[in-house]
Every structure is written in structure tokens, then in C-alpha cells.
Design a protein around this motif. Structure first.
Motif, PDB file in Angstrom:
ATOM      1  N   HIS A 362       0.862  -1.319   0.056  1.00 36.13           N
ATOM      2  CA  HIS A 362      -0.309  -0.198  -0.067  1.00 36.13           C
ATOM      3  C   HIS A 362       1.320   1.504   0.092  1.00 36.13           C
ATOM      4  O   HIS A 362       2.039   1.431   0.546  1.00 36.13           O
ATOM      5  N   SER A 363       0.398   2.282  -0.878  1.00 42.61           N
ATOM      6  CA  SER A 363       1.110   3.097  -0.578  1.00 42.61           C
ATOM      7  C   SER A 363       0.436   4.363  -0.873  1.00 42.61           C
ATOM      8  O   SER A 363      -0.751   4.767  -1.887  1.00 42.61           O
ATOM      9  N   GLN A 364       0.854   5.287  -0.537  1.00 44.07           N
ATOM     10  CA  GLN A 364      -0.274   6.786  -0.572  1.00 44.07           C
ATOM     11  C   GLN A 364       0.478   8.137  -1.315  1.00 44.07           C
ATOM     12  O   GLN A 364       1.584   8.661  -1.202  1.00 44.07           O
ATOM     13  N   ASP A 365      -0.626   7.898  -2.136  1.00 44.09           N
ATOM     14  CA  ASP A 365      -0.237   9.692  -2.559  1.00 44.09           C
ATOM     15  C   ASP A 365       0.055  10.511  -2.060  1.00 44.09           C
ATOM     16  O   ASP A 365      -0.480  11.003  -0.939  1.00 44.09           O
ATOM     17  N   THR A 366       1.705  11.040  -2.626  1.00 44.35           N
ATOM     18  CA  THR A 366       2.281  12.317  -1.660  1.00 44.35           C
ATOM     19  C   THR A 366       1.197  13.448  -1.237  1.00 44.35           C
ATOM     20  O   THR A 366       1.472  14.777  -0.476  1.00 44.35           O
ATOM     21  N   LYS A 367       0.478  13.900  -2.440  1.00 46.42           N
ATOM     22  CA  LYS A 367      -0.681  14.946  -2.444  1.00 46.42           C
ATOM     23  C   LYS A 367      -1.407  15.041  -1.609  1.00 46.42           C
ATOM     24  O   LYS A 367      -2.387  15.820  -1.483  1.00 46.42           O
ATOM     25  N   ALA A 368      -2.106  13.476  -0.913  1.00 43.79           N
ATOM     26  CA  ALA A 368      -3.129  13.701  -0.441  1.00 43.79           C
ATOM     27  C   ALA A 368      -3.091  13.650   0.623  1.00 43.79           C
ATOM     28  O   ALA A 368      -4.668  14.260   0.881  1.00 43.79           O
ATOM     29  N   ASN A 369      -2.508  13.512   1.596  1.00 43.75           N
ATOM     30  CA  ASN A 369      -2.422  14.841   3.188  1.00 43.75           C
ATOM     31  C   ASN A 369      -1.578  15.123   3.112  1.00 43.75           C
ATOM     32  O   ASN A 369      -0.118  13.971   4.264  1.00 43.75           O
ATOM     33  N   PRO A 370      -0.325  16.036   3.545  1.00 44.09           N
ATOM     34  CA  PRO A 370       1.004  16.348   3.454  1.00 44.09           C
ATOM     35  C   PRO A 370       1.742  16.369   5.309  1.00 44.09           C
ATOM     36  O   PRO A 370       2.638  15.834   4.891  1.00 44.09           O
ATOM     37  N   SER A 371       0.612  16.029   5.756  1.00 44.58           N
ATOM     38  CA  SER A 371       0.726  16.144   7.131  1.00 44.58           C
ATOM     39  C   SER A 371       0.453  14.183   7.632  1.00 44.58           C
ATOM     40  O   SER A 371       0.584  14.288   8.885  1.00 44.58           O
ATOM     41  N   SER A 372       0.205  13.637   6.966  1.00 48.07           N
ATOM     42  CA  SER A 372      -0.157  12.130   7.614  1.00 48.07           C
ATOM     43  C   SER A 372       0.309  11.478   6.849  1.00 48.07           C
ATOM     44  O   SER A 372      -0.037  11.760   5.281  1.00 48.07           O
ATOM     45  N   ARG A 373       0.749  10.262   6.633  1.00 49.34           N
ATOM     46  CA  ARG A 373       0.253   9.197   5.733  1.00 49.34           C
ATOM     47  C   ARG A 373       0.590   7.606   6.229  1.00 49.34           C
ATOM     48  O   ARG A 373       1.361   7.444   7.710  1.00 49.34           O
ATOM     49  N   PHE A 374       0.296   6.754   5.586  1.00 48.60           N
ATOM     50  CA  PHE A 374       0.142   5.365   5.476  1.00 48.60           C
ATOM     51  C   PHE A 374       1.001   4.979   4.652  1.00 48.60           C
ATOM     52  O   PHE A 374       0.288   5.057   3.377  1.00 48.60           O
ATOM     53  N   SER A 375       1.888   3.698   4.778  1.00 44.01           N
ATOM     54  CA  SER A 375       1.938   3.030   4.338  1.00 44.01           C
ATOM     55  C   SER A 375       2.024   1.069   4.615  1.00 44.01           C
ATOM     56  O   SER A 375       2.575   0.862   5.901  1.00 44.01           O
ATOM     57  N   ALA A 376       2.506   0.385   4.088  1.00 42.82           N
ATOM     58  CA  ALA A 376       2.543  -1.256   3.942  1.00 42.82           C
ATOM     59  C   ALA A 376       2.709  -1.911   3.408  1.00 42.82           C
ATOM     60  O   ALA A 376       3.161  -1.456   2.087  1.00 42.82           O
ATOM     61  N   SER A 377       4.326  -2.741   3.617  1.00 38.56           N
ATOM     62  CA  SER A 377       4.911  -3.884   2.247  1.00 38.56           C
ATOM     63  C   SER A 377       5.277  -4.789   3.556  1.00 38.56           C
ATOM     64  O   SER A 377       5.562  -5.000   4.590  1.00 38.56           O
ATOM     65  N   VAL A 378       3.547  -5.688   2.708  1.00 38.61           N
ATOM     66  CA  VAL A 378       4.192  -7.489   3.990  1.00 38.61           C
ATOM     67  C   VAL A 378       4.064  -8.351   2.994  1.00 38.61           C
ATOM     68  O   VAL A 378       3.663  -8.481   2.555  1.00 38.61           O
ATOM     69  N   ASN A 379       5.597  -9.060   3.723  1.00 37.65           N
ATOM     70  CA  ASN A 379       5.386 -10.566   2.734  1.00 37.65           C
ATOM     71  C   ASN A 379       5.552 -11.223   4.096  1.00 37.65           C
ATOM     72  O   ASN A 379       6.569 -11.572   4.446  1.00 37.65           O
ATOM     73  N   LEU A 380       4.501 -12.374   4.547  1.00 31.52           N
ATOM     74  CA  LEU A 380       5.016 -13.724   5.776  1.00 31.52           C
ATOM     75  C   LEU A 380       3.599 -14.452   5.014  1.00 31.52           C
ATOM     76  O   LEU A 380       3.787 -15.274   3.870  1.00 31.52           O
ATOM     77  N   GLY A 381       4.226 -15.438   6.317  1.00 28.09           N
ATOM     78  CA  GLY A 381       3.274 -17.076   5.512  1.00 28.09           C
ATOM     79  C   GLY A 381       5.080 -18.277   6.580  1.00 28.09           C
ATOM     80  O   GLY A 381       5.292 -17.848   6.980  1.00 28.09           O
ATOM     81  N   SER A 382       4.257 -19.275   5.580  1.00 25.04           N
ATOM     82  CA  SER A 382       5.279 -20.581   5.795  1.00 25.04           C
ATOM     83  C   SER A 382       6.513 -20.205   5.017  1.00 25.04           C
ATOM     84  O   SER A 382       6.958 -19.556   4.212  1.00 25.04           O
TER      85      SER A 382
END
Length: 917
Positions: A362-382
Motif C-alpha cells: 500500500h502506498s499513499q499519494d504524496t499530495k493526499a495528505n502532506p501531514s500524515s502518511r500510511f504505507s504497508a509492505s507485507v510479506n509473511l507466511g510459511s
């Protein structure tokens, strides 16, 4: 658009006649007058101008409305409005026409002739052709091209209505019924083109075809393949429905056909069935793989549900979803589950293995909200997923032994000072040891740097004005578990939590004009919710450690200062009248000396008594109740040390080969050459730490990168290869003893046209990175059979293919060399020594060959090897990959159509490696 013969019989109408005639006669007269205003015989407008109305016809038009307000006013009478609604005008839009050579009207035949670059516009309909004939008697428009003795048949008609474009040899269009007959047409429908000998246009939304061809080839004059449609119905933008249809390759019929067919056509995403691929495996039998259903949920999110089934009972499920909102965010989620069965029930080698993998990006556009940011990079499992999966061969992830994830949210409150906080959840998994480390979550907060003594205006000067302080807080909930306990309640039993508060105080100032000095102090406070208590159990004869739940804390502080400067040196090789190749060498040195002091915090330490094995002696063992905390333990030994470091940079100015260039060229000889060591004033022995050296440079126009490092120990070893408090030079050796060294070099070279990455390979490398592998192809390119046709086949339309053979064959080559030396205990050995290489060569415009491999120079053997062959077959592509040896020995052959709408028209054969449990 029905054109009629002009008439002027009723240009003047008497009001008394209107009153005496019945409604039918009145309607006929009005209709004739209405047609009269479009008369082309009396006065043909100039080319390119619309057919307009004349002033004298205004009264007639008003008469047609049956209200006749003008007439009633003149005659002081009125006519009641008729209850029958007037008929809709035959012409709803203005007709525009144009021709380059001439426009001619035949009074006798009632035909209008337009020649050379002819064009007619009527509403959303447009016809361009070399020759257009309008027949007013039959209400038809006939369009065709121009036959030239040199260029042949040119200016073929182009019929456009709305978004539909038809390019036939000729067309007959009825303006009254809106029907048309189209001969030898070419129509774009979705990703393909329909070529038909005869097409009947029934209305705006339905076309009937006979003896048509459907293809996605670019060469429509001689397509390399097509699906022949004996009879077909087209609803533009929606569907193509056919009768008997079969595949032709270069006009040669094949037995691949269907009694009827349905080709969906849509500019938007649509839901539909995903056809599975079939095959056979030696250890699992026949299978259906990657079949399922695609859900086009909305313009922002979709979902693909796929499944695999093997006749021995193995099965797998995949869920893949992509979502995006413009200027806000985008991402994708994937979950894969496989239940693998080996052998048959009752046999000794029977085994059942369940593996899974979860990925989220998950990536957030830099113009969406300059003061807050949410990102995700998940790779888990067996831990064994990438080694055992039968649906995916992922070379990069197979050789990588770490899976990692991170999900974070951060927020900034602007102000003076600014305040920041973030919440982060992390995951790190070793696929070899199957150990998992997680933080659920990590909280970090900080208050921006504050200068309490600085002036509000102007720059900060001096030791007092540069005094600044910050506040930082970090909280963690750390979990360490194993693959077998992952996502089970037992994984939380050994969780550790705590907070760390830090207040750094620092300042900086100039000393003796050329020296920069800084001083800092830091106060730390650690909160923990679990401590330990140790005691000796004489019955068990061992030390017992008990966990005590409850809040506890400790506080520490330290002090440090440093001083440094920058020294510039220039070596000039220029002489009067002579300009050598190397004109100047610049040497930049940055020496630095630092001092660090850490007090001893003995008050946080306790002792317990240990009895010897024979029970005759006792001894006290020191420990701290915070030693298992996540933020470390307080220091119980006073530390006072000095650090010395020196960094170097070398640059040169050399003479340009081009004599017209007056300025010399600057090149970098050494990016960095660093030395560092330290001296412990509070130590009793071995006060000097080893000297660490590191450096790096780039050669051949930055094509080759070289990095090196070494560790030099000033102390000698005893007969047991242990360090002793005696300098090596005093023990009969050299000034320093080389204990370790390393050298890495990477070189990327290519021809002028061979340095661009193939789109297939780039998507494979991206898959490597998402799966935790390398960001290059030195360990091979990932190949996911389920997504094999996800690729971008758009070509550069501005690229003009050469008619001549290109003797300069594009190629590229990447080399990576690494060697490590160990001698900490006189082993004097090369611990690792390898050379990895990968490359691609474009034998022709359509043929490419690639390979990734390596050689272990220490063990004298080839490492993981992958060979790749690809052939561009215009609308088709053929791919063959081969891993000739190792536990992953396998091969894969694929041939199929590039277009997404016909992606199920393919043949795939592969030999997968045996399962590794």
C-alpha cells in the motif's frame, strides 16, 4: 436527412385557404415547405458552409407549426391549435459537406457529387472519402475511394459514428433508415480488429457480418493469425457473437474452433470466468491450475479468485486484489494457500504439507495528505512457501532466507516546535531457522529541536545560542516466536513491552576559526513491565530465573564531545608550456576526534550466592533485574573512551581528448577512504580497538563499483590464538595484524542499445523484490505461472524498423565479484569467494537469450543457474526457461497470444522440481 426535389408552388399561402382545407392537406403543404428550406437545386451553398435557412422562409416555418401567430395578427383572426402533434423533422442536425476539387449537383439525376478529400458531417456521423455521391431520390450516400494509376486505390472511406470507426473500401448509407452496407471494412473492437467482406449496419448499435476475420495482429493486410467468423453480430463496445469459428494461422486453417463464440467488448473492467490451464505432474497426476473468476467490483477495486486441483488430492487457492484511488492511494493484496500431498496414503513416503503466503502493498499519494502518511509492505507466511510452492517458481525468493514486513502510520503537527508520532508494526522471518521477530506495535513520538537561548531574528551564533534540546519517546511490544506457533495464542506468552524516553542536549561552535566542535549530553529513562529475579537452587544445583510482572524503571545519562576540521590539498602537475594528461589531484581530509563518557550505574545491580559443586565454597554472581529488557540494561562499568577517525576523498582533473574543450574533466579516484579506532581510558587491558578501514570508488564512467574493507588489530595472539595485552610489533610481528578483509565489485556493461531492461524481465525483478529477493537478475528472474501473461506489450510507435540487417547486436552483461578473508585466530583462509553474472543478448529484433549464473571459486562449482529464451512472434510470444541443475532443476515452455482478450489461447508445458518437504 431526406433531400427532396425543390418546389416553389406554395411560397405564398392565403389565410382563407388554410381555413377551408382539411388537416391532411395542411400537413402536406407544411411538409413540402419544410423540405423546401433544404433545397440544393435552387441555391447550392459554398463548400464547407452549412445548409442554412433563408429569411423569406421564416413565415413558412411558422405556418408549419399550425399556430400561425403572424398570420392571425395581420388578419385580426385566430386559429385554434390542432390537437395532433407535429411530425418530427427529418433533419435534426445541420448538414456540412466539403470537397477539395469540386462539388457538382445534377438536376436531372438529383445527385450531388463531391470529389477528392470529400467530407460530410451530420450530427455524430462523419464520412470522409475520395468520392461521395448523394442521391436525393433514394436518400442514400455512396462513398468510395479514388483509383490512381500510380498510387492505386487511395482515399478509402472512413465512416465514424460516435466512438465507432469503420474503414471500408466502399459504403452505401441510407439517410432515412440509418442502415448501411459496408464492403471490405476494418473495425477496431476492443483490443482486436474485425475485417469483414460484407457488413450490414442495422442501426447505431448492431452490425451483421459475413465471412469476417477477428485478429489482434498489427499487419491487417496480411495478419499472421485470425479467427474466421462465418457469420457474426457485433454490438460495438459490448460484445461479438459468432457462429462457426476456427483459428487460421497465415491463412492455413487449424482444427481449433468452436460451433459458436462470444467475445466480450468493453472499455471498462468486467467480471468473467478465468479459464484454467491443464497439465500433468509425475508426483501429483493431472491438474487444473489457475482457473477461477474475476470480479470487477468497481472502478477502484477488483478481485480474482483462483484455484488449483491435482488428481492426487492436492489443491491450492489464490486471492488477488488490486485497488486504487487517483491522487489518494493504491495497493494490492494477495493470499495464497496450498495443501500439498506427496505419494499415496498407506505408503511410507506419504506426506501432507500445508503452506501459505500473505502479501500486501500500500502506498499513499504524496499530495493526499502532506501531514500524515500510511504505507504497508507485507510479506509473511510459511517459511517453506517459496521452496515448496508448485504454482510459483520464484528464483529470487527461493534463494533469499528472510521475509520482512512493515506497516506504518505517521502524523506531523506543524508548529514551533513541531510534534511527530508514528505507529509501526514490523515482522522479520528467517526461512532457514524458522524464527520470527515481530513488533506489534512500535510507537515513536518526538518534539522538534528547540533553541531556548537563540534570538528570534538572525542566525544562531556561539556556544550558548546553539544550545538545543529534543524529546523522544519509543514504545515497543516485541514478540519472538517460531513458524509453528505463528498466529497462535502461545506466540504472545513471551512478549516483551517497554518504553524509552530520551532527552538529548547539544550545542556546536567554532574553535580557532577552522575547527568545528560539538558537545552533547543525553538523559535516558526506560520503563519495563517485566523484570527477573535470580537465585541459586542448591537442590537442583543450578541458577533459577523467575519473571516478575509489574512496572519498573531505570535512568541513565552520558556525555560526549567531538572536534573536527576539513583539510584541502592540491597536487599540481602542470608545467609551463606543457599540459600533462593528469593536471591536478585534489585530496580532501576530514579528521575527527571524539570523547565519550558513560558512568557506572551499580545501584541497579544485585548479587546472588552460588555454591560450588562440592559444596565447600561460595561465590557471588552479579546481575541486574533489567537484563532481559528490550532496551538493554544499565551500564555497570565506567567507560571513558576516545574515538579517532579520518576520512579521505581523492579527485583528479584530466585533459579532455577533444581538443576543442578548454576545461579539464573532473574524475573521482576514491569516493572515500576511511580509518577509525578508539582508546578506552578506563580499561585495564586491550585499550586500543582494532583499526577499521573501508573505501570505495567507481571506474569506467561509473560502470564499475568497487568497495573494500579490512580490520587491523594492533594486539598479538598467544599460543591458543587468543588476544593478549601485548602489541603485535612487540611480539615480533608487524605493526598491525590483518584479521579480516573483504572486496566486492560490480560491473554493468552493455552495447548502446542493450542497456534497457526487457519489460518481461523488469516485471520478474519487481516480483523478486516483492517476495523479498534481490532487485536484479543475478539470482534469476521470477516466473509466476499464474501471472505469466501480465505484461505490457505496447511498442514504441515512433520506432521505424530497419529494412537492413543490424550488425550491431544489442547486449548487456552484469558481473558481481565478492571475496572475504578471515584471520582472527590465525586460520588464514578465504571464507567465501564467488563470481555471479547475468546477461542478455538480442540475436535479432525478435530473438533474445538471457542467462543468470555464478561460480563458487572456493568450492569450484557453479551456483544457481537459469537460462532464458524468448521469441517475439508478432501477435504471439514464445518463452522457454530452463534451470539445468540443482534441487530446483526444471523447465517451462510457453506459447500464447499477447492480447488479454485471447490470453487463454495458449499452450504451456513444464517440468517442475520434486517437492522439498
Amino acid at each position: 436527412m431526406a433531400f427532396q426535389k425543390p418546389s416553389h408552388t406554395f411560397t405564398k399561402i392565403h389565410l382563407k385557404a388554410l381555413r377551408t382545407n382539411n388537416f391532411k392537406i395542411l400537413f402536406a403543404l407544411s411538409f413540402t415547405v419544410f423540405i423546401n428550406m433544404f433545397s440544393l437545386a435552387q441555391d447550392i451553398p459554398e463548400k464547407g458552409k452549412p445548409i442554412g435557412l433563408k429569411e423569406k422562409d421564416v413565415a413558412i416555418i411558422k405556418t408549419d407549426s399550425l399556430i400561425t401567430k403572424e398570420v392571425s395578427e395581420k388578419n385580426q383572426d385566430s386559429i385554434r391549435q390542432d390537437s395532433v402533434k407535429s411530425k418530427k423533422d427529418l433533419l435534426e442536425y445541420i448538414v456540412k459537406y466539403h470537397a477539395a476539387d469540386y462539388t457538382r449537383f445534377s438536376q436531372k439525376n438529383q445527385k450531388l457529387y463531391l470529389y477528392n478529400d470529400a467530407k460530410i458531417d451530420y450530427g455524430d456521423m462523419n464520412i470522409t472519402a475520395g468520392n461521395i455521391i448523394i442521391d436525393y431520390n433514394k436518400n442514400t450516400v455512396y462513398a468510395k475511394g479514388i483509383t490512381d494509376s500510380i498510387e492505386g486505390y487511395t482515399q478509402k472511406p472512413v465512416f465514424t459514428q460516435g466512438s465507432n470507426v469503420v474503414e471500408p473500401d466502399s459504403i452505401v448509407f441510407n439517410t432515412e433508415s440509418q442502415k448501411a452496407l459496408i464492403y471490405n471494412s476494418k473495425t477496431e473492437q476492443g483490443e482486436g480488429t474485425v475485417i469483414a467482406s460484407i457488413t450490414k449496419k442495422e442501426n447505431d448499435s448492431v452490425y451483421f457480418l459475413k465471412d469476417a476475420k477477428y485478429t489482434t495482429a498489427e499487419n491487417l493486410e496480411d495478419p499472421e493469425y485470425y479467427i474466421k467468423l462465418r457469420k457474426a453480430k457485433i454490438v460495438p463496445g459490448k460484445k461479438i457473437v459468432t457462429g462457426l469459428a476456427n483459428l487460421f494461422i497465415y491463412d492455413v486453417p487449424t482444427p481449433l474452433g468452436l460451433p459458436f463464440g462470444f467475445f466480450p467488448q468493453s472499455e471498462k473492467q468486467t467480471s468473467g470466468v478465468i479459464i484454467p490451464s491443464f497439465g500433468e505432474q509425475n508426483n501429483r497426476g493431472y491438474f487444473l491450475q489457475n482457473g477461477g473468476y474475476y470480479f470487477a467490483i468497481s472502478d477502484y477495486v477488483d478481485l480474482a479468485v483462483l484455484g488449483d486441483y491435482y488428481t492426487n488430492g492436492s489443491y491450492g487457492t489464490r486471492l488477488e486484489s488490486t485497488y486504487a484511488k487517483r491522487y489518494r492511494f493504491r495497493g494490492n493484496v494477495g493470499f495464497r494457500y496450498e495443501n500439498l500431498i506427496t505419494s499415496e496414503r498407506g505408503f511410507p513416503d506419504y506426506a501432507r504439507n500445508t503452506i501459505y503466503n500473505l502479501r500486501w502493498s500500500h502506498s499513499q499519494d504524496t499530495k493526499a495528505n502532506p501531514s500524515s502518511r500510511f504505507s504497508a509492505s507485507v510479506n509473511l507466511g510459511s517459511s517453506t512457501y517459496y521452496r515448496n510452492s508448485v504454482n510459483q517458481v520464484n528464483s529470487g525468493a527461493f534463494l533469499n532466507n528472510t521475509l520482512s514486513s512493515s506497516v506504518s502510520y505517521s502524523k506531523t503537527f506543524e508548529g514551533e516546535p513541531s510534534v511527530n508520532y508514528s505507529l509501526t508494526a514490523t515482522h522479520s522471518q528467517n526461512t532457514n531457522t524458522e524464527t520470527i521477530n515481530m513488533t506489534l506495535p512500535t510507537f515513536q513520538g518526538s518534539v522538534g529541536r528547540m533553541y531556548p537561548f537563540a534570538s528570534k531574528e538572525g542566525s544562531k551564533k556561539g556556544i550558548i545560542q546553539n544550545v538545543n534540546l529534543q524529546y523522544n519517546i519509543r514504545g515497543e511490544n516485541r514478540i519472538q516466536t517460531t513458524d509453528s506457533l505463528f498466529f497462535k495464542k502461545e506466540m504472545f506468552d513471551e512478549a516483551k513491552s517497554g518504553f524509552q524516553h530520551t532527552i538529548p542536549l547539544s550545542t556546536n561552535f567554532k574553535v580557532f576559526k577552522y575547527f568545528s566542535m560539538s558537545a552533547s549530553s543525553s538523559f535516558n529513562e526506560v520503563w519495563t513491565f517485566k523484570t527477573i529475579e535470580k537465585y541459586y537452587d542448591p537442590i537442583e544445583g543450578q541458577t533459577v530465573s523467575e519473571t516478575i510482572n509489574g512496572f519498573d524503571s531505570f535512568r541513565t545519562y552520558n556525555f560526549s564531545t567531538s572536534i573536527g576540521t576539513t583539510i584541502y590539498g592540491m597536487f599540481n602537475f602542470e608545467k609551463e608550456g606543457k599540459t600533462p594528461k593528469i593536471q591536478k589531484i585534489r585530496h580532501v581530509m576530514r579528521p575527527s576526534i571524539s570523547y565519550n563518557m558513560n558512568p557506572a550505574f551499580d545501584k541497579y545491580y544485585d548479587t546472588y550466592e552460588v555454591i560450588s559443586a562440592d559444596g565447600t565454597t561460595t561465590s557471588d554472581v552479579e546481575y541486574t533485574r533489567f537484563e532481559e529488557g528490550i532496551f538493554g540494561r544499565p551500564n555497570n562499568n565506567f567507560s571513558s573512551s576516545m574515538g579517532i577517525s579520518l576520512s579521505n576523498n581523492f579527485e583528479a582533473k584530466v585533459k579532455e581528448k577533444d581538443s576543442t574543450v578548454t576545461e579539464p574533466k573532473k574524475i573521482i579516484l576514491l569516493n572515500n577512504l576511511n580509518f577509525s579506532t578508539s582508546y578506552n581510558f578506563a580499561g585495564d587491558s586491550l585499550q586500543w580497538s582494532p583499526v577499521r578501514m573501508s573505501g570505495g570508488t567507481q571506474l569506467f564512467k561509473n560502470k564499475m563499483s568497487i568497495n573494500f574493507g579490512a580490520t587491523l588489530d594492533p594486539y598479538a595472539l598467544d599460543s591458543n590464538n587468543n588476544r593478549i595485552d601485548q602489541f603485535n610489533v612487540d611480539n615480533g610481528g608487524s605493526l598491525f595484524r590483518l584479521t579480516s578483509a573483504n572486496l566486492t565489485a560490480s560491473w554493468s556493461i552493455s552495447s548502446k542499445r542493450g542497456d534497457t531492461k526487457d519489460k518481461d524481465k523488469k516485471s520478474g525483478i519487481d516480483e523478486n523484490v516483492r517476495s523479498g529477493g534481490r532487485d536484479d537478475d543475478l539470482f534469476g528472474v521470477s516466473q509466476d505461472f499464474a501471472n505469466q501473461q501480465i505484461r505490457d506489450d505496447k511498442k514504441d510507435k515512433d520506432e521505424v524498423p530497419s529494412e537492413f540487417y543490424n550488425y550491431k547486436i544489442p547486449w548487456n552483461l552484469r558481473l558481481a565479484y565478492a571475496v572475504n578473508y578471515s584471520n582472527s585466530r590465525r586460520q588464514n583462509e578465504i571464507s567465501s569467494h564467488s563470481l555471479m553474472f547475468s546477461g542478455d543478448i538480442e540475436l535479432s529484433k525478435k530473438w533474445s537469450v538471457g542467462a543468470s549464473s555464478g561460480y563458487d571459486l572456493k568450492n569450484a562449482g557453479f551456483t544457481y543457474t537459469q537460462l532464458r529464451f524468448e521469441r517475439d512472434l508478432l501477435s504471439w510470444r514464445m518463452n522457454f526457461s530452463w534451470i539445468p541443475f540443482s534441487t530446483r532443476a526444471s523447465w517451462n515452455f510457453f506459447i500464447g497470444i499477447k492480447s488479454n482478450i485471447l490470453k487463454d489461447l495458449k499452450y504451456e508445458k513444464r517440468n517442475q522440481p520434486d517437492i522439498q518437504l
